[in-house]
Write a protein that holds these residues in place. Structure first.
Motif, mmCIF file in Angstrom:
data_model
loop_
_atom_site.group_PDB
_atom_site.id
_atom_site.type_symbol
_atom_site.label_atom_id
_atom_site.label_comp_id
_atom_site.label_asym_id
_atom_site.label_seq_id
_atom_site.Cartn_x
_atom_site.Cartn_y
_atom_site.Cartn_z
ATOM 1 N N ARG A 198 0.822 -1.213 0.000
ATOM 2 C CA ARG A 198 0.000 0.000 0.000
ATOM 3 C C ARG A 198 0.857 1.266 0.000
ATOM 4 N N LEU A 199 1.941 1.232 0.758
ATOM 5 C CA LEU A 199 2.750 2.435 0.926
ATOM 6 C C LEU A 199 3.705 2.668 -0.231
ATOM 7 N N GLY A 200 4.098 1.607 -0.933
ATOM 8 C CA GLY A 200 5.069 1.749 -2.008
ATOM 9 C C GLY A 200 4.665 2.756 -3.073
ATOM 10 N N PRO A 201 3.475 2.635 -3.677
ATOM 11 C CA PRO A 201 3.081 3.613 -4.690
ATOM 12 C C PRO A 201 2.975 5.038 -4.138
ATOM 13 N N LEU A 202 2.511 5.181 -2.875
ATOM 14 C CA LEU A 202 2.422 6.509 -2.269
ATOM 15 C C LEU A 202 3.810 7.119 -2.105
ATOM 16 N N ALA A 203 4.756 6.329 -1.574
ATOM 17 C CA ALA A 203 6.122 6.815 -1.402
ATOM 18 C C ALA A 203 6.753 7.162 -2.745
ATOM 19 N N LEU A 204 6.495 6.351 -3.750
ATOM 20 C CA LEU A 204 7.059 6.602 -5.080
ATOM 21 C C LEU A 204 6.495 7.890 -5.674
ATOM 22 N N GLY A 205 5.193 8.121 -5.501
ATOM 23 C CA GLY A 205 4.584 9.335 -6.032
ATOM 24 C C GLY A 205 5.090 10.593 -5.336
ATOM 25 N N LEU A 206 5.080 10.574 -3.993
ATOM 26 C CA LEU A 206 5.555 11.743 -3.245
ATOM 27 C C LEU A 206 7.048 11.961 -3.448
ATOM 28 N N GLY A 207 7.818 10.868 -3.371
ATOM 29 C CA GLY A 207 9.255 10.991 -3.537
ATOM 30 C C GLY A 207 9.639 11.480 -4.922
#
Length: 353
Positions: A198-207
Motif C-alpha cells: 500500500r505504501l510503495g506507490p504513495l512513497a514513489l509518487g511523493l518521492g
C-alpha cells in the motif's frame, strides 16, 4: 579537496547514514498500530529494532557535533532559525526513547498502551519534521548580511518544505514496512508486507514529485543521475515487495533514501545555509568553517575513529541478524514464504529488546 569540503562531505555521510538506519526505526514506530494488533505482536515489532535503534541515533549526535565543531556559524544560524522545529523533533525523539525503555517496566495493559502511543507519535514527528527542515534549508531561509536569521518560524514553511515532510514520512514508513517484512515473523510479517504494497506507490509518487521539484529549482546536471537512482530504488522496493522478495525490497528503499540524501547535499553544495534575502548573504563551506588547525585535528580524529565505529555497528547488525519470532499463521502465501525473502532470509527467534 579542501578541509572544509572534506567536513561537508563527512557531515553529509553522517546524515545519510542516519536517515537510512533511523528511517526504518521511524517507519516501524509509525506503523506499530497497523501491523501489531495485540501486545505480543507489538512486542515482536518493537524487538526488531530493539537492539539497534539507540545506536542508529548516534549518527544524529555525531552529525550535530561535527557541525558544531567544523562549521560553528552554520550551527549557530541553523539553531537560531530552526530552534522551535528542532526542539519539537528533539522532544519527540526523547519521548520515543523513554517509551522503548519504560513500556515493559509495569505489567499493565493501559501502561503499555500509553507508551506505545508515545512510540507512534515520537516516530511520526521526526519522520515528518526532518523532511520539512531539510526542505526549508534547501529552499533558503532569511539570513541577513551578518549571517543571522532574520525571519520567523513561519518562514520555514513553504509548499516545497511541506512536501518534503510528507515525502520523508511516507518513505520512512515504506522503509519500516520492508524492514519488518525482513525481520519479523508470523502475523506481523504478513501485515508488514501488506502495508508495503500500500505504501510503495504513495512513497514513489511523493518521492518522485519532491525529487523532481528539487532538480528543477536547485539541481545540477550531475544530480539527474542521483535523482534517477533514488527513484529507481523506490521502484525496486515496490516491485520486489510485490514479488515477495523482502530482502531486495529493503535494499531498494535503503538505496532510495541514500541517493535522495546525496541529491539534497549535492544540490546544496557549496552553500550550507542559503539566504532567501540575497545570495551573497548565504553561508558556504568556506565562510562558515572553523580555522584550518581545528579542522586538521578533527580530521585525524575522524580518520582514526570513524572506521572503528562503522565496524562495531556492522558487527552489531550481524549479531542481531535473525528474525524476531511471533505467532505463526497456519497458512502462508507464496509471497511471504521463507524461500521468497531474498538475500537475508534467516531462522526465527524470539528476543526481548
Amino acid at each position: 579537496m579542501s578541509l572544509p569540503e572534506f567536513w561537508f562531505l563527512l557531515i553529509a555521510v553522517l546524515w545519510t547514514g542516519y536517515f537510512v538506519l533511523e528511517g526504518f526505526d521511524f517507519g516501524v514506530g509509525t506503523l506499530l498500530p497497523a501491523v501489531a494488533k495485540n501486545d505480543q505482536e507489538r512486542r515482536v515489532a518493537i524487538n526488531t529494532i530493539g537492539p539497534v535503534w539507540d545506536g542508529n541515533e548516534v549518527w544524529l549526535l555525531t552529525a550535530g557535533g561535527a557541525t558544531f565543531a567544523a562549521f560553528p556559524e552554520w550551527y549557530a544560524s541553523l539553531f537560531s532559525g530552526f530552534y522551535l522545529p528542532l526542539l519539537v523533533i528533539l522532544v519527540g525523539l526523547i519521548v520515543r526513547g523513554v517509551a522503548f525503555e519504560y513500556r515493559s517496566k509495569h505489567d499493565d495493559a493501559r501502561w503499555r498502551s500509553r507508551w506505545d502511543l508515545c512510540i507512534i507519535v515520537g516516530s511520526i514527528i521526526p519522520a515528518f519534521g526532518w523532511g520539512v527542515a531539510f526542505g526549508a534549508i534547501l529552499h533558503g531561509v532569511p539570513l541577513d548580511a551578518d549571517h543571522e536569521y532574520a525571519g520567523s518560524v513561519l518562514d520555514l514553511i513553504s509548499p516545497y518544505s511541506v512536501l518534503g515532510g510528507f515525502t520523508t514520512l511516507a518513505v520512512f514508513a515504506f522503509h519500516g514496512a520492508t524492514f519488518l517484512g525482513l525481520k519479523a515473523d508470523g502475523a506481523v510479517r504478513l501485515r508488514a508486507n501488506q502495508w508495503s504494497r500500500r505504501l510503495g506507490p504513495l512513497a514513489l509518487g511523493l518521492g518522485g514529485s519532491f525529487l523532481l521539484w528539487t532538480q528543477v529549482e536547485h539541481g545540477r546536471d550531475a544530480t539527474w543521475l542521483t535523482l534517477t537512482l533514488a527513484a529507481g530504488g523506490l521502484a525496486l522496493g515496490v516491485v520486489a515487495n510485490a514479488r515477495g522478495r523482502e530482502g531486495w525490497a529493503f535494499i531498494g528503499t535503503a538505496a532510495s533514501i541514500l541517493m535522495t540524501a546525496v541529491t539534497l547535499f549535492w544540490a546544496l553544495f557549496p552553500d550550507v545555509l542559503p539566504s532567501s534575502i540575497d545570495a551573497s548573504y548565504s553561508l558556504t563551506v568556506d565562510n562558515a568553517a572553523s580555522g584550518s588547525y581545528t579542522l586538521e585535528v578533527m580530521s585525524w580524529v575522524a580518520v582514526l575513529f570513524v572506521p572503528v565505529v562503522l565496524l562495531y555497528q556492522g558487527w552489531s547488525y550481524w549479531v542481531f541478524r535473525r528474525r524476531v519470532g511471533g505467532p505463526r499463521q497456519t497458512s502462508q502465501t507464496n509471497s511471504t514464504s521463507p524461500a521468497a525473502t531474498g538475500p537475508s532470509s534467516t531462522a526465527s527467534e524470539s528476543a526481548e529488546a
